[in-house]
Scaffold this active site. Sequence first.
Site, PDB file in Angstrom:
ATOM      1  N   ARG A   1      -3.291  -0.636   5.492  1.00  0.00           N
ATOM      2  CA  ARG A   1      -3.895  -1.711   4.705  1.00  0.00           C
ATOM      3  C   ARG A   1      -2.984  -2.915   4.484  1.00  0.00           C
ATOM      4  O   ARG A   1      -3.405  -4.056   4.716  1.00  0.00           O
ATOM      5  CB  ARG A   1      -4.367  -1.171   3.344  1.00  0.00           C
ATOM      6  CG  ARG A   1      -5.490  -0.178   3.451  1.00  0.00           C
ATOM      7  CD  ARG A   1      -5.714   0.552   2.133  1.00  0.00           C
ATOM      8  NE  ARG A   1      -4.563   1.387   1.788  1.00  0.00           N
ATOM      9  CZ  ARG A   1      -4.418   2.041   0.657  1.00  0.00           C
ATOM     10  NH1 ARG A   1      -5.354   1.942  -0.261  1.00  0.00           N
ATOM     11  NH2 ARG A   1      -3.361   2.793   0.437  1.00  0.00           N
TER      12      ARG A   1
ATOM     13  N   CYS B   1       0.863  -1.188   0.000  1.00  0.00           N
ATOM     14  CA  CYS B   1       0.000   0.000   0.000  1.00  0.00           C
ATOM     15  C   CYS B   1       0.897   1.235   0.000  1.00  0.00           C
ATOM     16  O   CYS B   1       2.091   1.124  -0.312  1.00  0.00           O
ATOM     17  CB  CYS B   1      -0.977  -0.030   1.180  1.00  0.00           C
ATOM     18  SG  CYS B   1      -0.192   0.002   2.808  1.00  0.00           S
TER      19      CYS B   1
ATOM     20  N   ASP C   1      -8.582   3.431   1.674  1.00  0.00           N
ATOM     21  CA  ASP C   1      -7.510   3.709   2.628  1.00  0.00           C
ATOM     22  C   ASP C   1      -8.098   4.284   3.919  1.00  0.00           C
ATOM     23  O   ASP C   1      -8.577   5.429   3.937  1.00  0.00           O
ATOM     24  CB  ASP C   1      -6.532   4.708   2.003  1.00  0.00           C
ATOM     25  CG  ASP C   1      -5.255   4.809   2.811  1.00  0.00           C
ATOM     26  OD1 ASP C   1      -5.266   4.414   4.000  1.00  0.00           O
ATOM     27  OD2 ASP C   1      -4.243   5.287   2.261  1.00  0.00           O
TER      28      ASP C   1
HETATM   29  P1  4NP Z   1      -1.802   2.858   4.051  1.00  0.00           P
HETATM   30  O1  4NP Z   1      -2.420   4.227   4.597  1.00  0.00           O
HETATM   31  O2  4NP Z   1      -1.248   3.164   2.667  1.00  0.00           O
HETATM   32  O3  4NP Z   1      -2.968   1.929   3.973  1.00  0.00           O
HETATM   33  O4  4NP Z   1      -0.752   2.418   5.034  1.00  0.00           O
HETATM   34  C1  4NP Z   1      -1.676   5.413   4.735  1.00  0.00           C
HETATM   35  C2  4NP Z   1      -0.849   5.584   5.827  1.00  0.00           C
HETATM   36  C3  4NP Z   1      -0.152   6.769   5.983  1.00  0.00           C
HETATM   37  C4  4NP Z   1      -0.305   7.776   5.046  1.00  0.00           C
HETATM   38  C5  4NP Z   1      -1.149   7.613   3.959  1.00  0.00           C
HETATM   39  C6  4NP Z   1      -1.828   6.423   3.798  1.00  0.00           C
HETATM   40  N1  4NP Z   1       0.395   9.008   5.227  1.00  0.00           N
HETATM   41  O5  4NP Z   1       0.086   9.979   4.481  1.00  0.00           O
HETATM   42  O6  4NP Z   1       1.290   9.108   6.093  1.00  0.00           O
END
Ligand code: 4NP
Length: 155
Positions: A16, A10, A124
């Site tokens: 995720r 991800c 997300d």
């Molecule tokens: P992930 O979600 O891609 O599902 O782990 C996110 C976690 C952190 C961030 C964005 C999406 N961030 O902008 O730090």
Amino acid sequence: MKKIKILFVCLGNICRSPMAEFVMRHLVEQNLLSDYIDVDSAGTSGWHDGENMHRSSYQMLKQHGIDCKNFVSKRLPENALQNYDYVAVMDDSNLSDVYQCLGYDSQRIFKLTDFCEDFDFVPDPWYTGNFFQTYHIINECCLNWIRKLKQDLGS
Ligand code: 4NP
């Protein structure tokens, strides 16, 4: 026999893909496939390298009786296709980022939601706040994938 190596990817590798990693590993263990399938996860951004997963992802896994010890967030390595057989991403943005990093390979790089009919991507929860919805989509996709892997392995 060579193990099948799966990498979930991800953006941040804290919401995720860690959820998918531990759901899938749980299913692999439940189906007695640990000798045949390895599971890992990574993020395209590297923004959270060295951190634990998001507290709400951890809680969602815990609530479903899924063990999730020793997780450390890491960035997608450029040589991932040398070390993993399949790279399963969460959404279209991940897909284009991963193609850019690893090169185009539609057989080995795909969206996890290719394994379910009702969703086109895994939302997300960093933005939606809905870890429950994300967990259920991931769980359904992983259940369908493990069924297919079992068939492929002939077990
Ligand atoms: P992930 O979600 O891609 O599902 O782990 C996110 C976690 C952190 C961030 C964005 C999406 N961030 O902008 O730090």
